[in-house]
Design a protein around this motif. Structure first.
Motif, PDB file in Angstrom:
ATOM      1  N   MET A 146      57.995  35.049  46.971  1.00 41.92           N
ATOM      2  CA  MET A 146      56.538  35.079  46.459  1.00 41.92           C
ATOM      3  C   MET A 146      56.056  36.267  47.104  1.00 41.92           C
ATOM      4  N   TYR A 147      56.595  36.321  48.326  1.00 43.96           N
ATOM      5  CA  TYR A 147      55.598  37.597  49.150  1.00 43.96           C
ATOM      6  C   TYR A 147      56.198  38.910  48.574  1.00 43.96           C
ATOM      7  N   LYS A 148      57.506  38.947  48.261  1.00 45.24           N
ATOM      8  CA  LYS A 148      58.100  40.365  47.730  1.00 45.24           C
ATOM      9  C   LYS A 148      57.479  40.734  46.407  1.00 45.24           C
ATOM     10  N   CYS A 149      57.400  39.424  45.592  1.00 42.09           N
ATOM     11  CA  CYS A 149      56.933  39.845  44.150  1.00 42.09           C
ATOM     12  C   CYS A 149      55.477  40.055  44.131  1.00 42.09           C
ATOM     13  N   HIS A 150      54.534  39.367  44.711  1.00 47.32           N
ATOM     14  CA  HIS A 150      53.204  39.239  44.526  1.00 47.32           C
ATOM     15  C   HIS A 150      52.216  39.777  45.708  1.00 47.32           C
ATOM     16  N   ILE A 151      52.722  40.024  46.943  1.00 48.22           N
ATOM     17  CA  ILE A 151      51.863  40.155  48.213  1.00 48.22           C
ATOM     18  C   ILE A 151      52.373  41.584  48.517  1.00 48.22           C
ATOM     19  N   SER A 152      53.629  41.726  49.008  1.00 45.59           N
ATOM     20  CA  SER A 152      54.029  43.321  49.623  1.00 45.59           C
ATOM     21  C   SER A 152      53.645  44.354  48.645  1.00 45.59           C
ATOM     22  N   PRO A 153      53.679  44.271  47.309  1.00 42.63           N
ATOM     23  CA  PRO A 153      53.276  45.714  46.743  1.00 42.63           C
ATOM     24  C   PRO A 153      51.774  45.929  46.964  1.00 42.63           C
ATOM     25  N   ILE A 154      50.850  45.201  47.315  1.00 43.22           N
ATOM     26  CA  ILE A 154      49.497  45.354  47.551  1.00 43.22           C
ATOM     27  C   ILE A 154      49.173  45.622  48.971  1.00 43.22           C
ATOM     28  N   LEU A 155      49.658  44.773  49.669  1.00 40.23           N
ATOM     29  CA  LEU A 155      49.259  44.669  51.035  1.00 40.23           C
ATOM     30  C   LEU A 155      50.311  44.919  52.197  1.00 40.23           C
ATOM     31  N   GLY A 156      51.525  45.032  51.675  1.00 41.80           N
ATOM     32  CA  GLY A 156      52.822  45.126  52.556  1.00 41.80           C
ATOM     33  C   GLY A 156      52.681  46.257  53.572  1.00 41.80           C
ATOM     34  N   SER A 157      51.980  47.760  52.969  1.00 42.30           N
ATOM     35  CA  SER A 157      51.803  48.753  53.759  1.00 42.30           C
ATOM     36  C   SER A 157      50.682  48.708  54.936  1.00 42.30           C
ATOM     37  N   LYS A 158      49.816  47.900  54.631  1.00 38.41           N
ATOM     38  CA  LYS A 158      48.593  47.892  55.568  1.00 38.41           C
ATOM     39  C   LYS A 158      48.716  47.302  56.779  1.00 38.41           C
ATOM     40  N   ARG A 159      48.289  47.950  57.857  1.00 38.55           N
ATOM     41  CA  ARG A 159      48.279  47.366  59.109  1.00 38.55           C
ATOM     42  C   ARG A 159      47.646  45.924  59.106  1.00 38.55           C
ATOM     43  N   VAL A 160      48.199  45.061  59.888  1.00 41.30           N
ATOM     44  CA  VAL A 160      47.799  43.702  59.717  1.00 41.30           C
ATOM     45  C   VAL A 160      46.289  43.714  60.087  1.00 41.30           C
ATOM     46  N   LYS A 161      45.919  44.377  61.340  1.00 36.44           N
ATOM     47  CA  LYS A 161      44.602  44.336  61.702  1.00 36.44           C
ATOM     48  C   LYS A 161      43.401  44.717  60.570  1.00 36.44           C
ATOM     49  N   ASP A 162      43.972  45.361  59.583  1.00 37.55           N
ATOM     50  CA  ASP A 162      43.228  46.227  58.538  1.00 37.55           C
ATOM     51  C   ASP A 162      43.067  45.118  57.353  1.00 37.55           C
ATOM     52  N   ILE A 163      43.703  43.961  57.538  1.00 39.71           N
ATOM     53  CA  ILE A 163      43.702  42.991  56.290  1.00 39.71           C
ATOM     54  C   ILE A 163      42.502  42.353  56.543  1.00 39.71           C
ATOM     55  N   THR A 164      41.426  42.565  56.057  1.00 36.76           N
ATOM     56  CA  THR A 164      40.028  41.714  55.993  1.00 36.76           C
ATOM     57  C   THR A 164      39.826  40.875  54.962  1.00 36.76           C
ATOM     58  N   VAL A 165      38.773  40.040  55.014  1.00 36.58           N
ATOM     59  CA  VAL A 165      38.311  38.986  54.060  1.00 36.58           C
ATOM     60  C   VAL A 165      38.450  39.889  52.583  1.00 36.58           C
ATOM     61  N   SER A 166      37.537  41.017  52.817  1.00 42.33           N
ATOM     62  CA  SER A 166      37.545  41.872  51.649  1.00 42.33           C
ATOM     63  C   SER A 166      38.662  42.261  50.902  1.00 42.33           C
ATOM     64  N   ALA A 167      39.799  42.756  51.746  1.00 39.23           N
ATOM     65  CA  ALA A 167      41.017  42.941  51.439  1.00 39.23           C
ATOM     66  C   ALA A 167      41.925  41.829  50.646  1.00 39.23           C
ATOM     67  N   VAL A 168      41.733  40.585  51.367  1.00 33.47           N
ATOM     68  CA  VAL A 168      42.413  39.730  50.806  1.00 33.47           C
ATOM     69  C   VAL A 168      41.577  39.134  49.270  1.00 33.47           C
ATOM     70  N   THR A 169      40.187  39.372  49.063  1.00 34.47           N
ATOM     71  CA  THR A 169      39.669  39.070  47.731  1.00 34.47           C
ATOM     72  C   THR A 169      40.040  39.990  46.837  1.00 34.47           C
ATOM     73  N   GLN A 170      40.370  41.151  47.205  1.00 38.30           N
ATOM     74  CA  GLN A 170      40.699  42.280  46.457  1.00 38.30           C
ATOM     75  C   GLN A 170      42.062  42.161  46.015  1.00 38.30           C
ATOM     76  N   TRP A 171      42.883  41.856  47.027  1.00 32.94           N
ATOM     77  CA  TRP A 171      44.348  41.325  46.450  1.00 32.94           C
ATOM     78  C   TRP A 171      44.274  40.115  45.473  1.00 32.94           C
TER      79      TRP A 171
END
Length: 391
Positions: A90-115
């Motif tokens: 699930m991660y490799k198919c749907h999450i990594s392409p968008i959020l995988g290269s982001k620093r964990v500390k930069d993944i905010t509520v806004s980033a999750v909503t955009q994803w």
């Protein structure tokens, strides 16, 4: 599995540790330790190394690197390998392409909503959009990894937990799966009358009269069947969601899934006849699978035969899991105690009431009708209305 078995030319067995991880500079590293005489010693050293690596994770770690670290140490997190592999897919198919290269500390509520917005716009290969269930399952996986980051004190809280589940506004209110994915007794008997192969008739009878999950049926061995006590021990399930190829036999879905269930006489007699037939096979032993031989039944074959016989009988189509819903619904409608039904299915009372709420609602309606019949004025007798003196 990070601990592996080594064998020298002389045949002496030892164990080694292989660990892949991301260092503080974000570079991929590998640690190998050899020469452990006992597996438990290798596992203890692996656990010590994992703890050290967790303490030194970089503050600028990316989500991809965090997931690599989680994957390498999943045993310490108490996660089953099948769950790990399912989450990774699930991660490799749907999450990594968008959020995988982001620093964990930069993944905010806004980033999750955009994803999630990207997920809503994403198309399958056939051009269709992903269902709400897929989007929410992907969000659940993301939340699991971010909770791991909270545990390692990389971030103060989990932003995914602050984003609501997605609800498709175009979807009408749907009945629960259990409400539509089941057969009545008449539908089952019509279906089974078209199953002309005794080997397959046993399988569908077993599903109907036990309510076990598909994987639990496939993993059942003859050693788990107690003809004397008319009981079956459910202690394993079959899965192909591992690093190994093909199906493996593993522990069940939850701790409550390990259970002993009673067999009705009809099922006991059918399995006894099956046992007599299988006993004549070459090399037969109690390690043989009840619905296979030395190898378990293929889930693909099981689904294909189920589809084939449903088409032949012309009955309403249900999934294999629908047998489980049918079994539970039948027991509830016949008034068996909730706790016994929950134990038989490997559920809690709470889950039983949640999944089969529609059945309980039907029972409540029937109960109200009976109350109305009892308390209508014309049904009251003089005896009923006579007051009993208090002493």
């Amino acid at each position: 599995m990070p601990v592996y078995k080594d064998k020298s030319r002389s045949g002496k067995v030892s164990y080694r540790i292989d660990i892949n991880f991301t260092d503080q500079n974000g570079k991929r590293r590998h640690i190998c330790r050899r020469g452990f005489a006992k597996k438990k010693d290798a596992e203890a050293e692996e656990a010590r190394i994992r703890m050290t690596l967790s303490d030194n994770l970089p503050a600028a770690i990316t989500l991809d690197a965090l997931v690599d670290q989680y994957t390498a140490s999943y045993l310490l997190e108490g996660v089953k390998e099948s769950t790990l592999m399912s989450n990774l897919t699930m991660y490799k198919c749907h999450i990594s392409p968008i959020l995988g290269s982001k620093r964990v500390k930069d993944i905010t509520v806004s980033a999750v909503t955009q994803w999630m917005t990207n997920m809503l716009e994403k198309e399958k290969p056939d051009g269709a959009r992903y269902a709400a269930n897929t989007i929410n399952n992907a969000k659940m996986v993301l939340s699991k990894y971010l909770s791991y980051a909270v545990k390692l004190e990389l971030i103060p809280d989990n932003p995914a937990q602050k984003v609501k589940k997605y609800q498709d506004p175009d979807e009408t209110v749907k009945s629960d799966e259990a409400e539509i994915n089941f057969w009545t007794e008449d539908e089952y008997w019509h279906f089974i009358s078209y199953v002309d192969d005794p080997e397959w008739k046993d399988i569908f009878l077993f599903l109907w009269e036990t309510g076990v999950r598909r994987g639990e049926l496939i993993a059942l061995r003859w050693e788990n069947v107690d003809f004397g006590g008319s009981k079956i021990r459910i202690e394993a399930t079959a899965t192909n969601k591992t690093k190994k190829r093909g199906q493996i036999r593993t522990s069940p879905k939850t701790r409550r899934s390990i259970r002993t269930i009673d067999m009705p006489d009809s099922l006991r007699n059918a399995l006894l006849e099956r046992y007599k037939r299988h006993q004549r096979r070459d090399g037969f032993s109690y390690d043989f699978y009840v619905f296979g031989d030395i190898r378990p039944l293929s889930p693909t074959t099981l689904k294909r035969k189920h589809d084939e016989y449903m088409d032949k009988a012309g009955v309403k189509r249900i999934t294999l899991h629908g047998f489980r819903h049918s079994h539970a619904s039948l027991l509830i409608m016949h008034g068996l105690p909730d706790q016994m039904i929950a134990d038989r299915l490997g559920h809690t009372i709470e889950i039983l009431h949640k999944v089969y709420a529609h059945i309980y609602e039907q029972q409540r309606n029937s109960f109200k009708n009976e109350l109305n019949a009892i308390y209508t004025r014309e049904n009251y007798t003089q005896t009923t209305r006579t007051a009993v003196p208090l002493h």
